[in-house]
Design a protein around this motif. Structure first.
Motif, short mmCIF file in Angstrom:
data_model
loop_
_atom_site.label_atom_id
_atom_site.label_comp_id
_atom_site.label_asym_id
_atom_site.label_seq_id
_atom_site.Cartn_x
_atom_site.Cartn_y
_atom_site.Cartn_z
N MET B 176 0.62 -1.15 0.21
CA MET B 176 0.03 0.09 0.24
C MET B 176 0.84 1.06 0.25
O MET B 176 0.98 1.25 0.30
N ARG B 255 12.97 0.70 -7.81
CA ARG B 255 13.49 0.77 -6.54
C ARG B 255 13.93 0.70 -5.43
O ARG B 255 15.26 1.23 -4.73
N GLU B 259 17.95 2.41 -4.13
CA GLU B 259 18.75 2.39 -3.00
C GLU B 259 19.87 2.38 -2.76
O GLU B 259 20.50 3.10 -2.70
N SER D 33 4.72 4.13 2.81
CA SER D 33 5.18 2.50 2.54
C SER D 33 4.41 1.35 3.12
O SER D 33 5.09 1.40 4.59
N SER D 60 13.48 1.71 -1.71
CA SER D 60 12.74 0.42 -1.71
C SER D 60 11.74 -0.12 -1.15
O SER D 60 11.81 0.59 0.48
N PRO D 61 10.48 -0.32 -0.81
CA PRO D 61 9.43 -0.21 0.27
C PRO D 61 9.82 -1.44 1.58
O PRO D 61 9.29 -1.95 2.24
N PHE D 62 10.64 -2.33 1.48
CA PHE D 62 10.90 -3.17 1.73
C PHE D 62 12.09 -3.04 2.91
O PHE D 62 12.98 -2.22 2.44
#
Lengths: 75, 355, 247, 178
Positions: B176, B255, B259, D33, D60-62
């Motif tokens: 989300m 993404r 990073e 996120s 990065s969403p992780f």
């Protein structure tokens, strides 16, 4: 029906569409249909109709897969 | 404008509705099922139609029918189901009908598993269906992009009268993020005079392979896809201006690479990133415009085998080494990407240029 | 009315083989559409196979389906355009072999469409291979010793598959005689009337000769249907939710 | 950049806790996120979600290493404690996680979330107790702002009760005392 209003059912033949399957021959109640000797543009011997014998019942129209026959009402 | 916190699949489905999509036919398969679930509720609210089809083959065929009727239409699937969509995609392309296809990638060939992956790349960009067609393929990397590129996909499908693919994956599907949704757009199904609606007083329409009715179809169809290839490349370049090594990654992986680029720069390692947004047409222009400092490349892929490497090499006329960081079924760590990239920079300096 | 004129939907000579039943069925279908004033509104979902030959000769809006998917396409069209009469025109290979699932599920969903399924017991277009409807012992190019039901299963009776479903109309006819042809026409009319009154799925299966691939003279083909094929596939109306057509 | 993992049994409302945090962060003008990770069971399996809250673009969403761990059960501590950054915050549900020695370089707040929510007759509010303790311990948002956010979250779903805010405030209070 046709008698009442003095019209007559007349067969129109499109022999160039005929592929010679002969479905119409035994279907005709008056035995008016036969195979002609000539060869049409599709390469088949098309049917011929004895117009004197034909009563315009439309049986040939119904059985024909190739739209060779039409029945028109004329005065 | 109010931001909404939405799940990737839900946001994508809502974007389709707001783009004027009024028919959806599809079949459940994880991790795309939420698109079905969302639209089963949402479509009736907007006067649209939802059919849970008996298979993906039927689903894409229902979409084919709805597209022929002039409606904006979509189906979605994952991995094994995407394979089954190929028949219909080829037919839709051949009939020059617009449709939007979603593939939420999952891991593996065969049954595989439901977690994120990027192994459907070849099938997506080289054409999984038969014959002479291509599809624009968008690779969103965020929930906002799920919305933006699904919206764009409907416009491009109409513009080129061709199916357009949005290649998502299991992680983007389930995560989300805030999204800014576009306004509701109504699509007039009768706008295109070629839409099937009964012949009326006019000539009857034959919605079939357009090759039957177009003279010199070979030239026509080549030009169609050449035009798409020339006009539709999209990409994002980050810190490539002075980079020694440029990472290449799409979707969620890009993404992580962003990073990695930031992390590398902190360490004085000159990494850059090219993120293809369209996978077909592959953004070859991004590679033509690079400075001489860029000595090598490294693709980062959620796959055990290199796939985008092929298109990077083609874009470079195979003139520079292209390494791979193949994460397979694991989400890569930015630091691991940086370390491998640093190693590749050294290798390249020594003249070694393999893998 | 005794006047029998070629219906307006038949815009060109058909391209079927001599004695092919498709020509008769095309004409009946065109007559029904004309008489019901549906020709201008009808949308056909066309099968792959000999049905494809209609695309230039039968003048309604057509959408060419992939092999077997005609019912799924028709579903997409009909849901979007419920006011238009939508029909499929398919052979037995298309509708009952590769498209069995799509055909059955359209019926299971009771889609408000009309399916015209032409059963000639063979794959015609591809050269006479065995179909699910081929009869036991029937010689085809892929069952050269005759269909062995131990290996290939029993002939598929689609009516039996559908007759207990919640659908609007189900009938089977043949085109072997004036009487049978007139009956098929009534069935097709009943089917479209079912659809136009929102009565749900309607299907007419039509036993039809394929003299070319049966390697039979056309007149013998009709006799074969009457004497043999109809013993496997009985004729009649099997589901009829609405009343009789007011023909 | 704040990275938070909320973890517990499926059914303990852990994904919802993360969601509420993400929603309120978004409304507070932050980039956010939220990435779920859960076992195949709908209930009873281990569930966790990773939330990033940032003033700048989230790449990065992780999450591998986190600033904050919200642990509802033992398994969560086993899995994630070693990945909390030195000086990070660990909120532990002490109703379930008992007699455990935590890393000394973490700020550990033990809060009897399940017991508190039971006392408040809102057994499903244990996740809100944990959130209260987390907000208080991290200072991520002003506690009152976040409390309003919780009300807004449940109001929007049409099923708010004053007990939600009470649970949350009990968590804030527990962390203050800790």
């Amino acid at each position: 029906m046709s008698k009442k209003d003095n019209t007559k059912s007349v067969l129109t033949l499109h022999p160039e569409r005929c592929k010679g399957c002969r479905y119409c021959i035994p279907t005709c109640p008056k035995d008016a249909i036969s195979i002609s000797d000539r060869i049409n543009q599709k390469g088949y011997k098309p049917v011929a109709v004895d117009m004197e014998t034909c009563i315009g019942c439309g049986s040939c129209y119904t059985i024909c897969p190739d739209y060779v026959f039409e029945i028109k009402e004329v005065q | 404008m109010a931001l909404k916190l939405m799940k990737g699949n839900d946001a994508l489905a809502e974007a389709a509705v707001r783009a004027g999509c009024r028919f959806f036919g599809g079949y459940p398969i994880t991790p795309q099922s939420e698109i079905l679930e969302y639209l089963s509720k949402r479509m009736p609210e907007v006067g649209g139609h939802f059919v849970q089809s008996e298979s993906e083959l039927a689903g894409i065929s229902m979409v084919h029918g709805a597209a022929a009727a002039g409606f904006r239409t979509m189906t979605s699937s994952s991995g094994p189901g995407f394979s089954l969509l190929q028949e219909g995609i080829s037919y839709i392309a051949s009939a020059e009908l617009p449709a939007v296809i979603i593939n939420v990638q999952r891991y593996g060939s065969g049954l595989g598993d439901i977690f994120q992956a990027q192994g459907d790349y070849f099938q997506a960009v080289k054409g999984g269906g038969h014959g002479d067609y291509r599809m624009i393929v968008y690779a969103p990397a965020s929930i906002q992009e799920n919305v933006d590129f699904t919206t764009l996909a409907f416009d491009k499908a109409d513009e080129y009268r061709n199916p357009v693919l949005v290649l998502s994956d299991a992680s983007i599907a389930s995560m989300m993020e805030p999204v800014d949704l576009p306004e509701m757009h109504e699509h007039d199904p009768n706008k295109n005079p070629e839409a099937a609606r009964g012949k009326g007083d006019g000539p009857f329409k034959r919605i079939t392979s357009t090759m039957y009715y177009i003279e010199d179809f070979d030239t026509y169809v080549k030009k169609k896809y050449d035009t798409m290839a020339a006009n539709e490349e999209r990409w994002e370049s980050i810190q490539v201006e002075d980079a020694e090594l440029v990472l290449v990654a799409y979707g969620i992986t890009s993404r992580i690479c962003k990073e990695a680029v930031m992390l590398a720069r902190e360490k004085g390692i000159k990494l850059g990133l090219i993120r293809p947004i369209t996978l077909w047409p592959f953004p070859a222009k991004a590679f033509k415009a690079l400075p001489d400092t860029v000595a090598s490349f490294m693709t980062v892929e959620l796959s055990p085998m290199p796939m985008i490497q092929e298109d990077v090499l083609l874009s470079l006329d195979a003139r520079k080494p292209v390494h791979n960081f193949l994460a397979g079924m694991n989400i890569p760590e930015p630091i691991d990407i940086v370390e491998k990239a640093a190693d590749c920079i050294k290798q390249t300096a020594k003249g070694a240029c393999n893998g | 009315m005794v006047e029998r004129l070629i219906p307006t939907a038949l815009v060109e000579d058909n391209k079927f083989c001599p004695g092919c039943g498709h020509g008769i069925i095309n004409r009946i279908l065109a007559e029904v559409l004309d008489e019901m004033k549906l020709t201008d509104k009808a949308i056909g979902s066309m099968a792959v196979g000999c049905a494809c030959l209609m695309v230039d000769t039968f003048g309604v809006d057509w959408i060419q389906s992939p092999h077997g998917r005609a019912a799924a396409l028709a579903t997409g069209i009909k849901r979007c355009r419920p006011e238009n009469p939508v029909f499929t025109y398919q052979g037995d290979g298309d509708s009952m072999s590769i498209g069995f699932s799509e055909t059955m599920y359209a019926a299971l969903r009771n889609e408000n469409i009309t399916a015209i399924l032409v059963n000639n017991g063979i794959f015609g277009m591809t050269g006479g291979q065995m179909a699910p409807t081929s009869l036991p012992g029937q010689k085809t190019v892929t069952s050269p010793m005759g269909r062995n039901t131990d290996l290939t299963g029993q002939p598929l009776n689609i009516i039996n598959q559908m007759k207990d479903l919640n659908i609007g109309y189900l009938a089977r006819g043949s085109v072997t005689s004036i009487k049978n042809i007139n009956r098929v026409k009534k069935y097709i009319r009943n089917a479209f009337e079912t659809q136009m009154s929102g009565g749900g799925y309607s299907m007419v299966e039509i036993l039809s000769p394929c003299p070319t691939n049966w390697k039979m003279m056309p007149d013998k083909s009709l006799e074969h249907i009457d004497n043999t094929v109809t013993t496997y596939y009985p004729l009649g109306e099997f589901v009829k939710k609405g009343g009789d057509s007011n023909e | 950049m704040n990275s938070i993992i909320c973890s517990g049994f499926g059914g303990q409302g852990i994904l919802t806790a993360g969601l509420i945090l993400a929603k309120i962060s978004m409304d507070g003008g932050k980039q956010v996120s939220w990435v779920p990770s859960y076992g195949s069971e709908m209930r009873g399996g281990t569930a966790s979600c990773a939330i990033k809250v940032s003033d700048t673009e989230i790449y990065s969403p992780f999450i591998k290493e986190m600033n904050t761990l919200v642990a509802m059960n033992e398994a969560s501590v086993d899995q994630f404690e070693s990945l909390v950054k030195p000086g990070g915050v660990l909120i532990s549900n002490s109703t379930i996680i008992q007699g455990r020695t935590f890393r000394s370089d973490l700020k550990v707040v033990e809060v009897a979330a399940t017991a508190i929510s039971e006392e408040l007759k809102n057994i499903r509010g244990a996740n809100l107790v944990m959130l209260g303790a987390m907000i208080q311990a991290t200072g991520l948002f002003a506690p009152e702002f976040f409390a309003d956010g919780i009300d807004a979250y449940f109001d929007a779903k049409g099923r708010n009760t004053p007990l939600n805010r009470e649970c949350y405030m009990a968590g804030v209070a527990a962390a203050e005392q800790a």
